[in-house]
Scaffold this active site. Structure first.
Site, PDB file in Angstrom:
ATOM      1  N   ASP A  96      -0.494  -7.391   1.413  1.00 43.70           N
ATOM      2  CA  ASP A  96       0.089  -6.042   1.468  1.00 43.70           C
ATOM      3  C   ASP A  96       1.612  -6.128   1.629  1.00 43.70           C
ATOM      4  OD1 ASP A  96       0.374  -3.344   1.612  1.00 43.70           O
ATOM      5  OD2 ASP A  96      -0.497  -3.126   3.623  1.00 43.70           O
ATOM      6  N   SER A 134       3.858   2.140   8.424  1.00 41.93           N
ATOM      7  CA  SER A 134       3.559   1.168   7.375  1.00 41.93           C
ATOM      8  C   SER A 134       4.791   0.762   6.606  1.00 41.93           C
ATOM      9  CB  SER A 134       2.588   1.784   6.373  1.00 41.93           C
ATOM     10  OG  SER A 134       1.349   1.835   6.937  1.00 41.93           O
ATOM     11  N   GLY A 135       4.857  -0.497   6.256  1.00 38.27           N
ATOM     12  CA  GLY A 135       5.989  -1.005   5.472  1.00 38.27           C
ATOM     13  C   GLY A 135       7.144  -1.435   6.345  1.00 38.27           C
ATOM     14  N   HIS A 138       0.823  -1.220   0.000  1.00 43.33           N
ATOM     15  CA  HIS A 138       0.000   0.000   0.000  1.00 43.33           C
ATOM     16  C   HIS A 138       0.852   1.263   0.000  1.00 43.33           C
ATOM     17  CE1 HIS A 138       0.087   0.242   4.575  1.00 43.33           C
ATOM     18  NE2 HIS A 138       0.105   1.514   4.267  1.00 43.33           N
ATOM     19  N   GLY A 198       2.523   6.003   8.985  1.00 45.98           N
ATOM     20  CA  GLY A 198       3.942   6.277   8.757  1.00 45.98           C
ATOM     21  C   GLY A 198       4.821   5.112   9.181  1.00 45.98           C
TER      22      GLY A 198
END
Ligand code: 4AZ
Length: 836
Positions: free
Chosen positions: A693, A787-788, A640, A785
């Site tokens: 994801d 995320s990942g 995402h 923020g």
């Protein structure tokens, strides 16, 4: 769930208006020259004749254009519709459009439609042709399309004239217009995308039988992707007295429904008034996608554009008897508790359905109704006139309602009516009812103003458990909470953090520290006792500054034998600096430089504690997403994070820069930076469900591992994480929901949460490719923020990438865990794509 700071872009502002002021004007002296000219001479006569000829030519040109070419400006409008012929009997031959019987009736319908249109001045002028596409039982229903050539500006008038033919009352045309008696005409304009020039069009028909299901697939499935620029229709039929059930077992289309989409109609033509649903994107088999028609017909259409062709779909078509219990709904309910649900829940309810439940509980008791899930279509009008649930005498609900919406009645009887109209279906609802005592509506529980009952232990704990905050009003707070003047209690660690948590600023008043407290450099107050205890209790670590025990503070490495090495990067440099080999052991993945971590709800990470943590920036902007180093040249992040939006091409490698070995965002200029050579998002990533994801990023050049930059270990594909296991999350994301990102890398320990429990808490949105982790009482979580970034798990003296920060319902809310991509599920995929 969007990564923070997305879309901060220069947008032309008011200064751009300056361009509009740059017009040039003729100099005033030109006007004076004109004034000085005198009467016409020979030249004047010639000019006048030429001008006159030019004007005449222009008028003739305009007339020719108007009468000859102007008709080319007419637009093609196609209306689809169905009408019921009441004085004909259906024969099997009508199912076959090549049969003589079909052709004969179709000709009659077309002739009669033409004469219906001829009655309307708006329609007769522009009518081109009609075509009957199918017939079905009841008596006979004809499905047709009619084409009109409509001049520019007349479209609305033609729409209105066609709509006025759509009547539900009887219309008798027999005397004037022909032998057929029509009633119930429904028609609407066909979406122009369905008949654009150059689009290949195909039509298939299937008749489902009780003994055998039929399969429909997008063309080419499963061997190749569907074709570009096509319009495919499947006309599906069942026997009279049956409805059709369409169950997609594979559904993988482009994400954007304005490019490729499937539509399901409760009709045999694509008429908007019978459109059940439009779908695109990816659905996993664990998320059932089934539709039920209201009669024995259904139409499925697939429309694709030029770009990006996906695998497509496969669906089973079965017929269900209209008397089947599968379709039954409503009835009498009694006892002290029970449950009911909309037909076909948790998949789509059928159109044109009415169900009524009459609940009667023992005399003297009242009824409380709860909807764990509620999704009822509001259609285009956006209010409860189309599909709805009515609690008779009390309220009417539609749309999407919050989980566990409650309705109570002060009576021992309750009638609940569910109604769906002819178009736009949704996933429906499930409901439970229970009795309550009129005198004691919440036995042993706290009663919220909205009639919800919550556990008394949830009162005054700083969280809005009632939904209307009434459990947080008029509180006497214990020592771990801030007593807000407005009666709320908020966790003490929110005191003096610069955010108005109480709502009346009480938590941000008198922020000098009390006696017995130590004031950190960032003005936070912590107990004096925590100073120099070896833990960083102030967010900026200032409670440990200058402490004698902090022997290795300025060194970069603490040996196993307690020795402090001041040499930069002593680890894994081939020299035994410690004397016990501890600076040279395990010099591969998943190793921290030194470990001083402890279980806390969000605190600064130690320098090099997460040397695999990467900060991804859109070039020249602040931090956007996290990532993890898995080898010299590959990073793992969330899919995402790399999806384009209207402003930024996040999917393009050139958009990004990766900062490695970073501790605080302020060090960015001197940290190791890499550009991105390639981005590989998982092809089954679903932007609606966040399923799959995960994405890979290849660096433009390899990095050299050091103490501050090193990879995290990848788990085995077979690894499973038991509920309760502690994992560590890290990132520069928001330190509170809706708040700003952190400067110093943050870490927190959370626990794995059982997937079944998590699926309940997250309203059925958890797939096997997701792992849940969090602290269910709230307060500790990943946020925007992060995320990942990594969810790391410690095992066999190393850290493994157990998950990738993916999504959540807000941040750190009670009973709302963080959701992480389950990395073991993608181990083979990572190997396949990167070789790592
Ligand atoms: C986000 O938007 C996000 N609480 C990441 C994680 C969580 C919520 C939002 C989990 O990037």
């Amino acid at each position: 769930m969007d990564p923070m700071d997305r879309g901060i872009r220069y947008t032309p502002g008011s200064s751009d208006k300056d361009w509009e002021q740059a017009d040039t004007f003729l100099p005033a002296s030109d006007n004076q020259k004109l004034e000085k000219k005198r009467g016409p001479g020979k030249v004047g006569i010639i000019v006048a004749v030429v001008t006159l000829a030019a004007v005449l030519a222009l008028i003739i040109g305009l007339l020719v254009w108007h009468f000859h070419f102007h008709k080319d400006l007419k637009s093609q409008k196609i209306y689809t519709g169905s009408l019921r012929i009441t004085n004909q009997v259906f024969v099997d031959a009508y199912e076959n459009s090549d049969s003589a019987e079909f052709k004969e009736l179709a000709n009659q319908v077309m002739a009669q439609l033409k004469s219906v249109y001829s009655e309307s001045p708006q329609l007769s002028k522009y009518y081109v042709r009609s075509e009957v596409q199918a017939f079905s039982e009841g008596s006979v229903i004809a499905y047709y399309e009619s084409e009109f050539a409509v001049p520019a500006g007349q479209e609305a008038a033609v729409d209105q004239a066609v709509n006025s033919l759509s009547v539900n009352k009887f219309r008798r045309f027999e005397e004037k217009q022909g032998p057929l008696v029509f009633d119930h005409i429904v028609s609407s304009a066909l979406d122009t995308r369905l008949f654009s020039k150059g689009r290949t069009s195909m039509r298939f028909t299937q008749h489902a039988k009780s003994s055998a299901e039929k399969i429909i697939t997008s063309p080419g499935f499963p061997d190749k992707p569907y074709a570009p620029d096509s319009f495919v229709q499947w006309q599906l039929r069942g026997d009279p007295g049956h409805v059709l059930k369409l169950s997609f077992d594979t559904f993988n289309l482009e994400e954007n429904c304005s490019n490729d989409f499937v539509r399901v109609y409760d009709s045999l033509v694509a008429v908007d008034k019978h459109l059940m649903e439009e779908e695109c994107g990816f659905y996993s088999p664990s998320n059932p996608l089934t539709f039920i028609s209201s009669r024995n017909v259904m139409l499925v259409t697939l429309v694709t554009n030029k770009e990006e062709n996906f695998p497509g779909f496969r669906a089973r078509v079965t017929q269900i008897s209209q008397d089947s219990s599968e379709l039954a709904c409503g009835g009498k309910l009694s006892g002290t508790s029970g449950s009911f649900k909309s037909p076909n829940f948790p998949s789509y309810y059928p159109p044109n359905k009415t169900c009524q439940w009459d609940i009667e509980v023992p005399d003297g008791k009242y009824i409380k109704l709860r909807f764990p899930k509620f999704m009822v279509s509001t259609g285009s009008l956006n209010h409860c006139s189309e599909d709805y649930v009515q609690i008779v005498g009390k309220s009417t609900l539609c749309g999407q309602q919050p989980a566990n919406t409650m309705v109570t009645v002060n009576s021992n009887k309750m009638t609940v009516v569910f109604k769906s109209d002819s178009s736009q279906v949704d996933r429906g609802f499930n409901a439970t009812y229970e009795v309550f005592e009129p005198t004691d509506p919440c036995p042993d529980k706290f009663q919220c103003d909205n009639k919800r009952c919550v556990n008394p232990s949830l009162r005054c704990d700083g969280w809005n458990d009632c939904g209307d905050s009434t459990d947080e009003r008029n509180c006497k707070c214990d020592a771990s909470m801030i007593q807000c003047r407005n009666g709320f209690c908020k966790p003490m660690f929110w005191r003096c953090d610069g955010v108005n948590d109480c709502g009346d600023d009480t938590d941000e008043l008198n922020c000098g520290c009390k006696s017995g407290e130590f004031q950190c450099k960032n003005n936070q107050c912590v107990s004096e006792k925590l100073k120099c205890d070896g833990n960083r209790d102030c967010k900026d670590g200032s409670d440990e500054d200058g402490c004698s025990r902090d022997m290795c503070k300025d060194s970069t490495f603490m040996c196993s034998n307690g020795k402090c090495i001041t040499k930069p990067n002593p680890m894994c440099d081939g020299q035994d600096d410690c004397g016990d080999g501890s600076d040279e052991s395990n010099c591969n993945c998943g190793k921290k430089a030194y470990t001083k971590s402890r279980i806390v709800g969000g605190q600064d990470a130690d320098v090099s504690e997460f040397p695999w943590q990467v900060s991804l920036h859109v070039k020249n902007t602040p931090h956007v997403c996290g990532a993890s180093i898995i080898s010299e040249q590959w990073l793992v992040t969330a899919a995402h994070c790399v999806q384009d939006d209207a402003k930024i091409k996040y999917s393009q490698p050139g958009t990004w820069e990766a900062y490695l070995g970073l501790h605080t965002q302020k060090e960015k200029p001197k940290s190791t930076k890499r550009l991105i050579k390639q981005i590989i998002p998982h092809k089954n990533y679903n932007s609606y469900t966040y399923d799959n994801d995960i994405a890979l990023m290849e660096l433009d050049s390899p990095v050299t591992f050091s103490e501050t930059i090193r990879p995290i270990c990848l788990p085995a594909a077979t690894d499973v994480y038991p509920a309760g296991e502690t994992v560590t999350i890290s990132g520069w994301g928001a330190t509170r929901e809706g708040g700003g990102g952190a400067t110093v890398l943050q870490k927190a320990n959370v626990r794995i949460i059982n997937s079944t429990v998590c699926d309940e808490l997250m309203s059925g949105q958890i797939t096997s490719r997701m792992t849940c982790a969090g602290v269910l009482s709230g307060g500790v979580d990943a946020c925007q923020g992060d995320s990942g970034g990594p969810m790391s798990i410690f095992s066999n003296e190393r850290m493994y990438l157990a998950g990738v920060v993916s999504w959540g319902d807000g941040c750190a809310r009670r009973n709302k865990p963080g959701i992480y991509t389950n990395v073991p599920k993608f181990r083979a995929w990572i190997k396949e794509k990167t070789g790592v």
